[in-house]
Write a protein that holds these residues in place. Structure first.
Motif, mmCIF file in Angstrom:
data_model
loop_
_atom_site.group_PDB
_atom_site.id
_atom_site.type_symbol
_atom_site.label_atom_id
_atom_site.label_comp_id
_atom_site.label_asym_id
_atom_site.label_seq_id
_atom_site.Cartn_x
_atom_site.Cartn_y
_atom_site.Cartn_z
ATOM 1 N N LYS A 150 39.986 36.151 43.441
ATOM 2 C CA LYS A 150 39.111 37.131 42.789
ATOM 3 C C LYS A 150 37.956 37.489 43.706
ATOM 4 O O LYS A 150 37.271 36.607 44.235
ATOM 5 C CB LYS A 150 38.569 36.563 41.474
ATOM 6 N N HIS A 151 37.732 38.785 43.888
ATOM 7 C CA HIS A 151 36.589 39.288 44.644
ATOM 8 C C HIS A 151 35.581 39.983 43.739
ATOM 9 O O HIS A 151 34.462 40.263 44.157
ATOM 10 C CB HIS A 151 37.045 40.277 45.719
ATOM 11 N N ASP A 152 36.015 40.281 42.502
ATOM 12 C CA ASP A 152 35.184 41.021 41.555
ATOM 13 C C ASP A 152 34.744 40.062 40.454
ATOM 14 O O ASP A 152 35.571 39.504 39.723
ATOM 15 C CB ASP A 152 35.991 42.185 40.968
ATOM 16 N N LEU A 153 33.445 39.872 40.316
ATOM 17 C CA LEU A 153 32.929 38.921 39.341
ATOM 18 C C LEU A 153 32.773 39.526 37.957
ATOM 19 O O LEU A 153 32.402 38.813 37.013
ATOM 20 C CB LEU A 153 31.571 38.373 39.808
ATOM 21 N N THR A 154 33.049 40.804 37.806
ATOM 22 C CA THR A 154 32.838 41.459 36.516
ATOM 23 C C THR A 154 34.002 41.234 35.551
ATOM 24 O O THR A 154 33.853 41.404 34.345
ATOM 25 C CB THR A 154 32.634 42.974 36.703
#
Length: 696
Positions: free
Chosen positions: A450-454
């Motif tokens: 995962k690179h997107d924490l949203t």
């Protein structure tokens, strides 16, 4: 030569020649009542009278002629030209497979009904077709091959009594009704092809030059009912009728089938099924009032509340109706409820020879005439290997096995071929292959990056085994009590005893780098006295951010950029200007401060250094499948330079009081300046009439 009654010339083989016959006389053979008795001539169709040959009965031939019950379920290459094929196109579309290349000029010619009704395909380039009495010249068409071997499958079918359709690899070549339906009503095209035929007769024309062809009957394809006034020929004893409905109770849709015995409209039987709040049916001439139908037993077969395959077939002296393989109507029982003087005669319906779909029928979606065999097993029989005996006939019992030696068939190890059922087989529970010790699978597959924490992370853990687990536990890191994940973070479904599966879903919200690690899904099976089973999911949470804004500015002749990486895995970073990698050395200086990466550049110019900069982190640059994460900024470069007196060629110049000092300020950048300010020693220079700006 006398009639060879004691040889292979049995009572089933016929010839139009009278005996005795002279030496070397050629005989053309055929099967007695081939269509009616479903007989197919195998071997040589033409033999010669020759008492000196070694062949039986004083005839010369290469392959022994015989009449066999036609088995056209699979491709046959032993049906010679001129042999009558016992099919009825309305129930058995015939298929011919060729491997002939367009441009070879070979000919495929088909005879229907008589030896004068001919359909020909010529393998020119482009290919062409010709129909006796209907076309005045060859008609061009195209049909792409299925593969490099020039395989083409030609299908000859008849949807209604007066319309023949020919397709090539499922593409329509000619539809007689559309192409020739508007021709003169009294012309030969109409009389030869559009008049109702008692029986279809199909031959490969002896003029055919295509070699290596094979043919079979298309018994299993479903067709959409045309719901026109023309009736379809049928034979419920040889070819039971099947039709599909997808109407739910309460939809008020209805099935409307009319059966004719060929002796006029006064001898019709009508079956109506209505999907009201409760299903009802009416068999006209056997019941004046609607009767209730219990469809619950039909829906229970496949677990769907709207999909039914209906089957009507003749059995002895009655007609039976099935829904999803379950018998629900016996026509003889209905007839027994009526006065013998009434027209409710089970034999009449048993011998019905034509079928019509009513125009008001809005429930029937597809129909076909039921195959008497099972050719393949359903694809969703998990892990089951197709039995080598396939195809098998109706009623054949099959013993199943698994593809993998490590698996066993959990249920229904033995099934029965029964084309009345939705899947073509009868069994108590859907066959499925399971590892004896059970297994666990995760979705998505490990690892998750995962690179997107949203966004949140969902992990589905699927258990597949004979024994129902006691419970499921989730761990992070290791299987210790301290690492158990709280039950409120996951949901677990009930064990499905039909499919032997159970799912548990873990949800991680508001993720961050600290959520990286291994997550263990473990199914506990203590009460079953079998070992627990588990599977681990690895999660990598990584972020990379450019400290600068999306657009940054360089106004002092230097570029200073910083990328901040967060993650638990080690890796390395590369810098790129536009699409070019920035190499170390020269005036580019790299600095690495723990998880921060900086880029320092001096003496920059608009022409060489302005533009998009990108930092890219990877855990493995040598592998194209390695993880990549990047951030970027747009750098705007602006410079200002004071240029000395140009008349001195740019060299230092000593000025004497009273002389004129001329200086030039040169600007480079992305916009036009609105003003310029001169300073001396840090203070603005006032314009006092002595000091003048002469160039801006």
């Amino acid at each position: 030569m006398p009639n060879p009654s004691d040889s292979w010339f049995t009572s089933k083989i016929r010839t139009d020649t009278f005996f005795p016959i002279p030496y070397q006389k050629a005989l053309s053979l055929h099967c007695d009542e081939a269509v009616a008795n479903n007989l197919l001539l195998i071997g040589d169709r033409v033999v010669k009278c020759d008492p000196y040959q070694e062949g039986e009965g004083g005839f010369g031939y290469s392959n022994t002629p015989s009449c066999e019950t036609a088995d056209l379920r699979n491709w046959r290459d032993d049906v010679g030209s001129g042999v009558l094929v016992p099919i009825t196109l309305i129930m058995e579309p015939i298929q011919i497979k060729t491997t002939t290349t367009p441009g070879s000029n070979e000919l495929l010619s088909i005879l229907l009904y008589t030896f004068t009704s001919k359909i020909s395909v010529r393998f020119t380039d482009p290919m062409q077709y010709w129909v006796t009495s209907c076309t005045t010249d060859w008609v061009d068409f195209t049909c792409d091959a299925l593969d490099d071997n020039d395989i083409r499958i030609w299908t000859f079918s008849r949807d209604i009594n007066t319309s023949i359709k020919i397709t090539c690899n499922e593409k329509v070549v000619v539809d007689f009704d559309k192409e020739f339906g508007d021709q003169d009503e009294y012309g030969t095209c109409k009389s030869d092809w559009f008049s109702e035929q008692d029986e279809d007769k199909f031959w490969i024309d002896p003029e055919t030059t295509v070699s290596g062809y094979s043919l079979k009957a298309d018994l299993t394809s479903w067709r959409v009912p045309d719901k026109v006034t023309n009736a379809k020929k049928m034979n419920l004893e040889k070819y039971p009728l099947q039709f599909k409905t997808d109407s739910a109770l309460g939809s008020n849709a209805s099935v409307g089938l009319i059966f004719e015995n060929g002796r006029g409209d006064t001898n019709q039987f009508r079956l109506m099924v209505e999907f009201k709040d409760e299903a009802k049916y009416l068999f006209e001439m056997c019941s004046y009032n609607e009767k209730e139908l219990d469809l619950a037993q039909c829906y229970a077969v496949n677990g769907k509340q709207d999909e039914i395959i209906w089957t009507m077939e003749r059995f002895e002296n009655t007609v039976l109706v099935f829904c999803n393989g379950v018998q629900i109507i016996d026509y003889e029982e209905l007839a027994g409820e009526r006065d013998p003087a009434d027209e409710c005669d089970p034999w009449s319906l048993s011998y019905a020879r034509r079928l019509r779909f009513e125009s008001t029928d809005d429930a029937t979606t597809d129909y076909r005439f039921m195959p008497k065999s099972c050719d393949s097993i359903p694809a969703d029989w998990t892990g089951v290997t197709p039995p080598p005996e396939l195809p098998v006939t109706d009623g054949t019992v099959l013993r199943l096995s698994c593809v993998s030696d490590e698996e066993v068939v959990a249920v229904s190890r033995v099934v029965t071929c029964n084309p009345r059922y939705p899947e073509g087989f009868q069994y108590q529970a859907k066959p499925v292959c399971i590892r004896a010790d059970g297994e666990v699978t995760l979705e998505p597959k490990s690892p998750i990056i995962k690179h997107d924490l949203t966004n949140s992370i969902l992990i589905t853990c699927r258990y597949f085994g004979l024994k129902e687990p006691d419970e499921v536990k989730w761990y992070k890191g290791s299987e210790t009590e301290d690492n158990i994940i709280a039950p409120e973070k996951y949901t677990t479904e009930s064990f499905d005893s039909d499919t032997y599966k159970q799912n548990s879903v873990l949800k991680l919200e508001n993720i961050s780098v600290v959520d990286s690690g291994g997550y263990i899904c473990k199914w506990i099976r203590t009460s079953s006295n079998v070992d627990d089973v588990s599977e681990t999911m690895t999660i990598h949470v990584r972020t990379l951010q450019m400290t600068q804004e999306a657009k940054s500015y360089s106004t002092d002749g230097s570029i200073n950029l910083e990328c901040a990486y967060s993650g638990k895995s080690q890796g390395s970073l590369k810098w790129f200007h536009k699409s070019d990698e920035i190499l170390t050395g020269g005036k580019n200086e790299f600095k690495n401060n723990e998880q921060k990466f900086t880029l320092d550049m001096k003496d920059v110019s608009v022409e060489l250094n302005a533009g998009k900069y990108k930092c890219v982190w990877s855990d493995d640059w040598s592998d194209n499948d390695g993880d990549r994460i990047e951030a970027e900024t747009e750098v705007v470069v602006r410079t200002g330079v004071i240029v000395s007196d140009l008349s001195n060629d740019g060299q230092p110049y000593k000025y004497v009081e009273g002389e004129i000092l001329e200086l030039q300020c040169q600007f480079e950048g992305d916009i036009e300046p609105k003003a310029v300010v001169w300073q001396n020693g840090g203070s603005d220079i006032n314009i006092d009439g002595v000091t003048n700006i002469i160039f801006n």
